[in-house]
Design an enzyme around this catalytic site. Structure first.
Site, short mmCIF file in Angstrom:
data_model
loop_
_atom_site.label_atom_id
_atom_site.label_comp_id
_atom_site.label_asym_id
_atom_site.label_seq_id
_atom_site.Cartn_x
_atom_site.Cartn_y
_atom_site.Cartn_z
N ALA A 65 -4.51 -9.46 -12.77
CA ALA A 65 -3.89 -10.50 -11.95
C ALA A 65 -3.18 -11.53 -12.82
CB ALA A 65 -4.94 -11.18 -11.09
N THR A 66 -3.65 -11.76 -14.04
CA THR A 66 -2.97 -12.72 -14.92
C THR A 66 -1.55 -12.27 -15.18
OG1 THR A 66 -5.00 -13.45 -15.97
CG2 THR A 66 -2.98 -13.77 -17.21
N ASN A 145 -11.10 -19.31 -6.90
CA ASN A 145 -12.14 -18.64 -7.68
C ASN A 145 -13.32 -19.55 -7.99
OD1 ASN A 145 -10.12 -19.96 -9.24
ND2 ASN A 145 -11.02 -19.11 -11.08
N GLN A 173 -9.13 -13.00 -5.66
CA GLN A 173 -10.47 -13.16 -5.09
C GLN A 173 -10.49 -12.85 -3.61
OE1 GLN A 173 -13.18 -13.87 -6.70
NE2 GLN A 173 -12.50 -14.69 -8.65
N SER A 193 -6.37 -8.03 -8.40
CA SER A 193 -7.12 -7.73 -9.61
C SER A 193 -8.11 -6.62 -9.34
CB SER A 193 -7.85 -9.01 -10.04
OG SER A 193 -8.72 -8.71 -11.09
N HIS A 195 -10.90 -5.75 -11.22
CA HIS A 195 -12.32 -5.92 -11.50
C HIS A 195 -13.01 -6.95 -10.61
CE1 HIS A 195 -12.33 -9.68 -14.11
NE2 HIS A 195 -11.04 -9.46 -13.95
N THR A 233 3.42 2.75 -20.04
CA THR A 233 2.74 3.84 -19.36
C THR A 233 1.68 3.29 -18.43
OG1 THR A 233 3.05 5.23 -21.29
CG2 THR A 233 1.39 5.94 -19.72
N CYS A 319 -13.04 -18.79 -17.19
CA CYS A 319 -12.03 -19.15 -18.18
C CYS A 319 -12.18 -20.58 -18.66
CB CYS A 319 -10.62 -18.88 -17.69
SG CYS A 319 -10.34 -19.23 -15.99
#
Lengths: 395, 186
Positions: A65-66, A145, A173, A193, A195, A233, A319
């Site tokens: 997502a970043t 988040n 989220q 995202s 994960h 790739t 973060c």
């Protein structure tokens, strides 16, 4: 389950073949390895699209997502830079959005950072007033988040569409946890995202509307993969994992919601039954059930974390866990600095069990009571002293 | 081998309804009911001139000289300009090739690449074009140096309202050639 989530075993099952014998590069057009790898990536793309009500051609795989947020903000602003110089976002966005905006400011663009109300939601009137003729994009995350509040995306989308401004939302989220439809909500760009929804780390997606078409300047130059927007790739096993995770999330969203809501209630009731002066940060109504951000008065957050080593919680967000500053999100809510330092974010997810909740309650109560026992501030509060009236001497 | 203008006209007339079908079919129907006997039919046309007569849009039966023309200026990456006359109904890619302007058309106008990418220098004229289709937009996404007024040259068909348009050529195309190699038009 805010910082991350365990990979669902079903997702891992889907990914393994693409690491072992079906290892082809999806962009190899001339042999079976390439074809089957490409087929798997396209299927994953459809699964991601189905989760948010989009078309498969509108999904671009990225590294997370970043990266998607970077492409969305910098890409849109750079492409339309001749005529549009202004972007709008909120003060409670994820760091990658805020950092991208600061970077854009360095380049000469103008950014408005909207404040939020006490409950964490933005004021639609303020957003409307901030939109200018040269505004290119509005970026408001769907679910925060740190405090878990859900912004009014449908209304924001409607407003942006009226003013012909692109609406980007960071859905990392939100996707897979609350129902999202990019057409109903008039979303033009969305970051996802892997994960956060029981998929692998290292993969994410960007939704880019095709009608009316949103153009972005690519941030990764190269062979033109992913519609020229993200060269490189595509990692087939990761993309397949994300697709499988989205597919499972779509099917089990209602069930997960029931499970998580029940656990959230149990946690909150369990803590407030035994402790006083517990404050929830952010709106309780417009909230994603899997996030509970609580402040315990007169207890220092870091020391509470040390005592809660068995429980994986954080004060602030992952973060910001390395920095000493209290959370900027809580500051934006108007939470006093002393309360901001005491906040703890509990995350609840698909795999959380009742035993884990009960253990978390037990540990938290013990630690808070122990720390309050030691705290001179708590004594004063019990005696009825208003802490704000005290003049502290400097030393 | 090339045909006279008259012969080309009659060929185009007979085959105008086949424009969208495969060239193999075109081959078969262009002669009397003899099948698969290459020897007794008229020798096949060279690919390039067959393509040219196919790529004309509706007024292809009339000769090029009779049609009204509009003026178009191509500006290359160094700023040098070349003004040409383009008959109404011809695509910009065709016009560029006929006038030896360096516009690559790797897929020969079949919406499968982005090498004929051109940039409109007048926004008003850009607005007069029909909206690009999804397929064109998908190919434009891959173009090098994309701008808000970019289009694919093979999809811009000359019409009277576009008289005087100025088209800038982008500095490069997706067919990488950092050594300055320019592929010949197909």
């Amino acid at each position: 389950m805010q910082a991350t989530s365990p990979v669902d075993p079903r997702v891992l099952d889907a990914m393994i073949p693409y690491y072992l014998h079906q290892f082809g590069n999806p962009h190899s057009r001339t042999h079976l390895y390439g074809w089957e790898s490409d087929e798997a990536v396209e299927k994953a793309r459809e699964q991601v699209a189905a989760l948010i009500g989009a078309d498969a051609k509108e999904i671009i795989f990225t590294s997370g997502a970043t990266e998607s947020n970077n492409i969305a903000l910098k890409g849109v602003m750079h492409f339309y830079r001749e005529k549009k110089k202004h972007a709008i976002t909120t003060q409670t966005e994820h760091k990658c959005v805020l950092d991208s905006c600061r970077h854009l400011q360095q380049e000469g663009f103008e950014v408005t950072y909207l404040p939020v109300k006490k409950d964490g939601l933005i004021d639609l009137g303020e957003l409307k007033a901030a939109i200018r003729p040269d505004t290119a994009i509005v970026s408001v995350m769907t679910v925060n988040n740190e405090i878990g509040v859900v912004q009014p995306v449908e209304e924001i989308g409607k407003l942006c569409r009226e003013h012909k401004v692109f609406f980007h939302t960071d859905g990392a989220q939100a996707a897979g946890k609350i129902p999202i439809n990019v057409n109903d909500m008039k979303i033009d760009l969305m970051s996802l995202s892997g994960h956060k929804i029981y998929g692998p780390k290292g993969v994410g997606a960007l939704y880019l509307r095709r009608r009316p078409r949103v153009r972005v300047e690519a941030q990764m130059s190269g062979g033109g993969q992913e519609r020229g927007i993200r060269s490189g790739t595509v990692a087939t096993p990761l993309a397949v994992g994300m697709g499988a995770a989205c597919d499972i999330a779509l099917k089990e969203m209602a069930y997960d919601e029931e499970h998580i809501k029940a656990l959230q209630k149990r946690l909150y009731d369990g803590l407030t039954a035994k402790l006083q002066a517990v404050v929830v940060n952010g709106s309780m109504e417009h909230r994603y059930a899997g996030n509970l951000n609580l402040s315990f008065a007169c207890v220092e957050g870091e020391s509470l974390l040390m005592g809660l080593k068995e429980v994986a919680v954080s004060s602030g967000s992952a973060c910001t866990s390395a920095s000493l500053e209290p959370s900027y999100v809580l500051r934006a809510l108007g939470v006093d600095e002393d309360m901001a330092h005491t906040s703890i974010r509990f995350g609840i997810g698909r795999f959380t069990t009742v035993e884990e909740i009960d253990r978390a309650i037990e540990l938290t109560v013990t630690q808070v009571e122990k720390l309050r026992e030691m705290s001179p501030l708590w004594e004063m509060v019990k005696d009825g002293v208003d802490l704000k009236s005290i003049q502290w001497t400097q030393h | 081998m090339s045909l006279s203008a008259a012969a080309r006209r009659s060929l185009a007339q007979r085959c105008s309804h086949l424009r969208r079908e495969s060239p193999l079919l075109w081959c078969h129907r262009s002669s009397a009911p003899q099948e698969h006997d290459l020897g007794s039919r008229r020798p096949p046309q060279p690919w390039s001139s067959r393509l040219r007569s196919r790529a004309f849009s509706s007024p292809s039966a009339a000769s090029e000289q009779d049609k009204p023309k509009i003026s178009v200026t191509f500006v290359d990456k160094n700023g040098s300009e070349k003004s040409i006359q383009v008959p109404v109904g011809m695509s910009m890619l065709e016009a560029a090739h006929e006038n030896e302007i360096e516009l690559e058309g790797a897929c020969e106008g079949s919406l499968a690449c982005s090498t004929c990418h051109v940039i409109f220098m007048d926004e008003e004229l850009y607005q007069k074009l029909p909206e690009p289709s999804d397929e064109e937009n998908d190919m434009l996404d891959l173009a090098f140096g994309l701008t808000e007024t970019s289009r694919l040259g093979c999809q811009i068909i000359a019409k009277p309202e576009l008289d005087g348009m100025r088209l800038a050529l982008p500095p490069a195309t997706r067919n990488f050639a950092v050594d300055g190699h320019v592929p010949k038009p197909h």
